[in-house]
Write a protein that holds these residues in place. Structure first.
Motif, PDB file in Angstrom:
ATOM      1  N   HIS A  33       0.813  -1.220   0.000  1.00  0.00           N
ATOM      2  CA  HIS A  33       0.000   0.000   0.000  1.00  0.00           C
ATOM      3  C   HIS A  33       0.844   1.267   0.000  1.00  0.00           C
ATOM      4  CE1 HIS A  33      -3.254  -2.644   2.063  1.00  0.00           C
ATOM      5  NE2 HIS A  33      -3.304  -2.737   0.748  1.00  0.00           N
ATOM      6  N   VAL A  34       0.175   2.369  -0.340  1.00  0.00           N
ATOM      7  CA  VAL A  34       0.822   3.678  -0.281  1.00  0.00           C
ATOM      8  C   VAL A  34       0.052   4.530   0.718  1.00  0.00           C
ATOM      9  CG1 VAL A  34       1.405   5.771  -1.569  1.00  0.00           C
ATOM     10  CG2 VAL A  34       1.585   3.528  -2.664  1.00  0.00           C
ATOM     11  N   GLY A  35       0.721   4.936   1.777  1.00  0.00           N
ATOM     12  CA  GLY A  35       0.033   5.717   2.809  1.00  0.00           C
ATOM     13  C   GLY A  35       0.542   7.130   2.950  1.00  0.00           C
ATOM     14  N   CYS A  36       1.622   7.457   2.238  1.00  0.00           N
ATOM     15  CA  CYS A  36       2.157   8.809   2.400  1.00  0.00           C
ATOM     16  C   CYS A  36       2.988   9.175   1.188  1.00  0.00           C
ATOM     17  CB  CYS A  36       2.997   8.922   3.666  1.00  0.00           C
ATOM     18  SG  CYS A  36       4.612   8.126   3.555  1.00  0.00           S
ATOM     19  N   SER A  40       7.788   9.072   2.693  1.00  0.00           N
ATOM     20  CA  SER A  40       8.526   7.925   3.233  1.00  0.00           C
ATOM     21  C   SER A  40       8.432   7.801   4.745  1.00  0.00           C
ATOM     22  CB  SER A  40      10.014   8.012   2.854  1.00  0.00           C
ATOM     23  OG  SER A  40      10.177   7.526   1.570  1.00  0.00           O
ATOM     24  N   GLN A  41       7.250   8.116   5.268  1.00  0.00           N
ATOM     25  CA  GLN A  41       7.093   8.122   6.718  1.00  0.00           C
ATOM     26  C   GLN A  41       6.266   6.966   7.258  1.00  0.00           C
ATOM     27  OE1 GLN A  41       8.143  10.758   9.090  1.00  0.00           O
ATOM     28  NE2 GLN A  41       9.567  10.833   7.386  1.00  0.00           N
ATOM     29  N   CYS A  42       5.437   6.339   6.438  1.00  0.00           N
ATOM     30  CA  CYS A  42       4.405   5.479   7.019  1.00  0.00           C
ATOM     31  C   CYS A  42       4.724   3.994   6.977  1.00  0.00           C
ATOM     32  CB  CYS A  42       3.060   5.741   6.339  1.00  0.00           C
ATOM     33  SG  CYS A  42       2.928   5.023   4.692  1.00  0.00           S
ATOM     34  N   GLY A  43       5.524   3.569   6.033  1.00  0.00           N
ATOM     35  CA  GLY A  43       5.883   2.152   5.980  1.00  0.00           C
ATOM     36  C   GLY A  43       4.810   1.228   5.418  1.00  0.00           C
ATOM     37  N   ALA A  44       3.699   1.780   4.937  1.00  0.00           N
ATOM     38  CA  ALA A  44       2.643   0.919   4.379  1.00  0.00           C
ATOM     39  C   ALA A  44       3.142   0.157   3.149  1.00  0.00           C
ATOM     40  CB  ALA A  44       1.418   1.754   4.019  1.00  0.00           C
ATOM     41  N   CYS A  45       4.210   0.680   2.546  1.00  0.00           N
ATOM     42  CA  CYS A  45       4.717   0.125   1.290  1.00  0.00           C
ATOM     43  C   CYS A  45       5.875  -0.847   1.506  1.00  0.00           C
ATOM     44  CB  CYS A  45       5.201   1.272   0.416  1.00  0.00           C
ATOM     45  SG  CYS A  45       6.546   2.164   1.249  1.00  0.00           S
ATOM     46  N   LYS A  49      11.294   0.479   2.094  1.00  0.00           N
ATOM     47  CA  LYS A  49      10.059   1.170   1.742  1.00  0.00           C
ATOM     48  C   LYS A  49      10.009   1.276   0.221  1.00  0.00           C
ATOM     49  CE  LYS A  49       9.542   3.494   6.118  1.00  0.00           C
ATOM     50  NZ  LYS A  49       9.633   4.718   6.926  1.00  0.00           N
ATOM     51  N   CYS A 105       8.267   2.821  -1.702  1.00  0.00           N
ATOM     52  CA  CYS A 105       8.027   4.156  -2.270  1.00  0.00           C
ATOM     53  C   CYS A 105       9.308   4.947  -2.332  1.00  0.00           C
ATOM     54  CB  CYS A 105       6.989   4.909  -1.454  1.00  0.00           C
ATOM     55  SG  CYS A 105       7.611   5.469   0.132  1.00  0.00           S
TER      56      CYS A 105
HETATM   57  S1  FES Z   1       4.128   4.972   1.247  1.00  0.00           S
HETATM   58 FE1  FES Z   1       4.554   5.810   3.180  1.00  0.00          FE
HETATM   59  S2  FES Z   1       6.567   5.107   3.506  1.00  0.00           S
HETATM   60 FE2  FES Z   1       6.158   4.367   1.550  1.00  0.00          FE
END
Ligand code: FES
Ligand code: FES
Lengths: 152, 785
Positions: free
Chosen positions: A36-39, A42-47, A57, A59
């Motif tokens: 997933h893409v959450g930000c 490069s802060q969220c780690g969803a990717c 990450k 992204c």
């Molecule tokens: S989409 Fe948020 S860190 Fe990669």
């Protein structure tokens, strides 16, 4: 440009612009929408996926950087019938709610257990620094990872 | 094999969630995971100014970019007869006049009023082209003075013609004179000035939508990140008039968290579904996180002055509260109700305070609209009540637990009518307090404090005994108070011919685990195996109607609708079973999936009855075939979850860093269907409350530019910011719904900010620190600045 990479154990070739992000290669070109893409910072780690065995990450990785690499995504670690122990632990411990952060969390957690030693509560929490979850308050995620680490 | 041992799936069992199977394997389907043939991409042009006139939008350059298919503006929307985005709750001011609503066009046509407000939609055959296109749209803005600061907004330049002092309303509740007299007679008065910081919700899945128009049938389908797809459809058809209701299907597939922010009907999906017909291709839009920061509705943002009057013994005799609430630039879908009916009504808390008076100014500023965010008004109310009660205890030299205890409403006082318009049905507040004191080891606190002092840390403890009103709401009452829709919920149960069950609910799950909990409920009620029950939600094309999920209402209202539908199934089933057993329905009992003839050993199963209903060979003459029933459940009161949260913090005096070291939550949610899920809800809520208390703050500069517009600037709690939580429950069943449940989704975020800030101020010996208690603020406070 053409890029070849192993994704979840299978050789794949994609033709993408040089500035394409690995996460878009996975999601758009290969249809692996579990990542997933959450930000956009490069802060969220969803990717989070594994690139040559380490959590990254997706992204933050450009497609050319993944040329020739081995990529493992959430789709490649287990199936509903044969879950990876970390997937099973997430379910057992109720370590997810909306599920959006979950693939990234699981990939990060596997890296932590495989590559970290002495995983106590504090070490797990520190190891999750780069992964945001807005639903669980992390409590059960930490429990899940601890249970896998303890099972050794 | 261990799998062969049946998992307990009954009510009260910690059933592992069935929805997890897809989420842990990466096969969940969120809006951005969906694609349509011929799909194109939308990117919005957003205002760089907090307030400006739009003198023109020039799309020529953008339209010249290869791949750009169209640029759609607010002016065209108006020309197409697309209406404004409505606010769904008409609040009346003190004098009985309607609130003053600023017109809210989906795409700004003549003026922009906050940074990030969309004014055009660029559609292109690739995301990249759409982005480039959006950058090439040339809008001519004439900048105007922006009103940003909440404290001075009512004496600043007027933003909207006809809205004096930038005031949407001045609202009041309670008895002003009686409260004034209570203060005149008080032995002690505690006064506190508080701010409730602006929060930016940040569900991990950014908002997204995919709009499809079928020119041949005239049907529209909107896939979108919504907590309430039917409400979305209703607003888009009845008010905005994009498409008639029967021609618009709204699907909210897997949704990655909402916390309120996905209740509202936003500009983006409105513009996308409208433009899909114009461009003749499905349009997908997915928010960048930066857009989420700018254009998701924000939460909280109050300034409050509160006074508590006490008598010689320490009994609360009066509470007077004056709040200025930031509504942002426009009234969002429920923005008007949050700082009024969801706030003022909760100011009695758990206490018998006889006189309460609250005044709220709802104020426009040139900032993003503010609306419901987890707790919505109730955390703000709890913050006022629990901070001032704690402060009063300190001023009087009383133990904060004791002072609360002596003022609490007692079990024998229920039903209890508060001076602020609610009637609490049941509760046992001391039970939660006692359990929480035990769990935190209150007696051991001084020892822990001394140990911390040796490490040069100051340890503090803080309480919050909160109450909330959930299960929104009796429709008649809500509509009388200004709600634009009823607040019931629908449920439908289809017994299939083969005996399994398809359940359709108007509630929407975006992390709450309804597919599991609701299946537990229906399985228990109908006595069918848990695995035979499937829960369907989130699609206006599949279920009749629904009002969705917010305000911790799903189980209390949506679950109750399912019970009502199940009762109809049983009632009809009895008629069918009676025929099968050659008796009358009155002679038939139903228990645990079996219809049995009284005083005999004859019985038929519900599955046999279902089969007979669909293959009605030998069937009651006057009965319709089929075994499908639906129900609408309209609650006759709110539910009142309540509990005690206790926080312990340690403050590092050298760095100002506050560490949350211990957190206990004891909540009374009534009966609990799935404790695993309930505890998880509390964990998540507490984390968000801790974020509010210690880290999160949506900040605009004086020009109305959002300073905290990314995850690098807006500090969300991470795993190493939080401790493990101790979570427990007490139970007084809700008296007016069939499940005896109250709702658990928001409690964590309601009690925790006050508990944590009470602990921080206790540690520092200060009266107040404005949330969030960041290291800098704390460091300064330690140094007396
Ligand atoms: S989409 Fe948020 S860190 Fe990669
Ligand atoms: S489960 Fe929703 S963000 Fe982690």
């Amino acid at each position: 440009m053409k890029i070849t990479l192993q994704v979840n154990g299978e050789p794949r070739e994609v033709d993408v612009a040089e500035n394409t992000l690995l996460v878009d290669v996975l999601r758009v070109n290969l249809g692996l929408t579990g990542t997933h893409v959450g930000c956009d910072t490069s802060q969220c780690g969803a990717c989070t996926v594994h690139l040559d065995g380490r959590a990254v990450k997706a992204c933050t990785v450009l497609a050319p950087q993944a040329d020739g690499a081995n990529v493992l995504t959430i789709e490649g670690i287990g199936t509903p019938d044969e879950l990876h122990p970390m997937q099973a632990a997430f379910r057992e411990c109720h370590a997810l709610q909306c599920g959006f952060c979950t693939p990234g969390m699981i990939m990060q957690a596997i890296d932590l257990v495989e590559n970290g030693d002495q995983l106590d509560n504090a070490a797990i929490r520190e190891g999750l620094e780069g992964n945001l979850c807005r639903c669980t308050g992390y409590h059960n995620i930490v429990r899940a990872i601890q249970s896998v680490a303890d099972a050794g | 094999m261990s799998e062969a041992i049946a998992e307990d799936t009954g009510i009260g069992a910690p059933v592992r969630r069935r929805e997890d199977a897809r989420f842990i394997t990466g096969t969940g389907r969120y809006t951005d995971d969906l694609n349509q043939p011929g799909q194109v991409y939308g990117v919005f042009c957003r205002s760089p100014h907090a307030r400006a006139k739009i003198n023109g939008v020039d799309a020529e350059e953008a339209l010249g970019i290869p791949g750009v298919l169209g640029v759609y503006t607010g002016t065209e929307m108006v020309a197409d007869g697309i209406g404004d985005l409505p606010c769904g709750w008409l609040v009346k001011d003190k004098a009985g006049n309607d609130m003053r609503s600023a017109p809210h066009p989906p795409l700004a046509a003549t003026q922009v009023n906050y940074v990030g407000e969309p004014y055009a939609l660029v559609v292109a055959d690739s995301l990249q082209a759409a982005r480039q296109g959006a950058e090439s749209v040339n809008a001519e803005f004439e900048e105007l003075h922006a009103v940003v600061e909440l404290g001075s907004a009512t004496v600043s330049e007027q933003i909207y013609e006809g809205i004096d002092h930038n005031l949407a309303y001045e609202w009041a509740l309670g008895e002003e004179d009686a409260t004034r007299m209570a203060f005149a007679r008080a032995a002690h008065v505690t006064t506190l000035e508080l701010t409730n910081n602006r929060l930016i919700p940040n569900a991990m899945e950014p908002r997204a939508c995919l709009g499809v128009h079928d020119a041949a049938t005239g049907d529209y389908t909107l896939y979108t990140t919504s907590q309430n797809p039917h409400l979305e459809r209703l607003v888009l058809s009845a008010f905005v008039q994009v498409a008639p209701e029967h021609k618009l299907r709204v699907v909210a597939p897997d949704v990655g968290g909402g916390f309120g922010s996905k209740i509202f009907i936003y500009a983006e999906e409105t513009a996308v579904i409208w433009a899909a017909a114009k461009v003749g291709r499905p349009i997908k839009w997915v928010a960048d996180r930066s857009e989420s920061f700018l254009a998701d509705a924000h939460g909280r943002d109050h300034i409050t002055r509160a006074e508590l009057a006490l008598d010689e013994q320490g009994r609360f005799t009066g509470l007077r509260v004056k709040t200025t609430a930031n509504l942002g630039a426009y009234l969002s879908t429920f923005g008007s109700s949050v700082p009024t009916y969801l706030y003022g009504t909760l100011l009695a808390g758990q206490y018998k305070t006889p006189n309460i008076y609250v005044e709220v100014q709802g104020v426009y500023t040139n900032t993003a609209p503010v609306d419901a965010y987890r707790g919505a008004g109730r955390p703000e109310a709890t913050y006022v009540v629990e901070r001032i009660v704690e402060q009063a205890a300190r001023e009087l030299g009383k133990d904060p637990a004791d002072l609360r205890r002596m003022n609490m409403i007692q079990p024998e006082d229920f039903p209890y009518e508060t001076p602020v318009a609610l009637t609490y049905d049941t509760g046992n507040y001391e039970a939660s307090l006692d359990k929480a004191l035990e769990l935190i080891d209150y007696a051991g606190f001084e020892g822990r404090r001394a140990a911390a002092a040796e490490q040069n840390k100051r340890r503090g403890i803080g309480f919050a005994c909160y109450i909330e009103a959930c299960g929104l709401a009796p429709s008649k009452l809500a509509i009388e108070l200004g709600a634009g829709v009823g607040l019931y919920e629908s449920g439908e149960i289809r017994m299939n011919p083969t005996g399994n069950v398809s359940v359709f609910t108007g509630s929407h799950s975006h992390g709450q685990g309804h597919e599991t909990t609701f299946a537990q409920v229906v399985s228990d009620k109908l006595g069918v195996p848990y695995d035979d029950v499937d829960i369907v939600h989130g699609d206006t094309g599949r279920m009749e109607f629904g009002l969705g999920t917010y305000g911790s209402r799903s189980l209390a209202v949506g679950g109750s609708a399912l019970i009502a539908a199940a009762e109809k199934i049983i009632e009809k089933g009895k008629k069918i079973a009676a025929h099968m057993m050659q008796t009358t329905p009155e002679q038939v009992d139903f228990d645990d999936g079996t219809f049995s003839l009284q005083d005999s050993n004859q019985s038929v199963t519900i599955q046999e009855v279902a089969f007979a209903a669909y293959v009605p060979a030998d069937y009651p003459e006057d009965l319709e075939p089929g075994l499908t029933e639906k129900a609408f459940y309209d609650p006759n009161n709110f539910t009142y979850p309540a509990g005690t949260h206790i926080a312990e913090v340690e403050v590092d005096i050298e760095t100002g860093v506050v560490e949350l070291v211990n957190f206990v939550a004891v909540d009374d949610f009534g009966h609990i269907i799935n404790p695993l899920i309930v505890h998880g809800q509390v964990h998540g809520g507490v984390a968000q409350g801790a974020g509010q208390a210690l880290m999160e703050h949506g900040i605009y500069d004086e020009y109305g530019q959002l300073q905290t517009g990314s995850m690098m600037d807006y500090c969300l709690p991470r795993a190493d910011d939080l401790p493990d939580f101790q979570v427990d429950t007490t139970v007084t069943p809700c008296t007016h719904n069939p499940l005896g449940v109250k709702g658990c989704g928001e409690a964590g975020a309601i009690g925790s900010p006050a508990a944590i800030m009470n602990a921080v101020t206790h540690a520092l010996g200060t009266k107040d620190i404005a949330m969030p208690a960041t290291p800098e603020k704390v460091w300064r406070a330690v140094r007396g600045e």
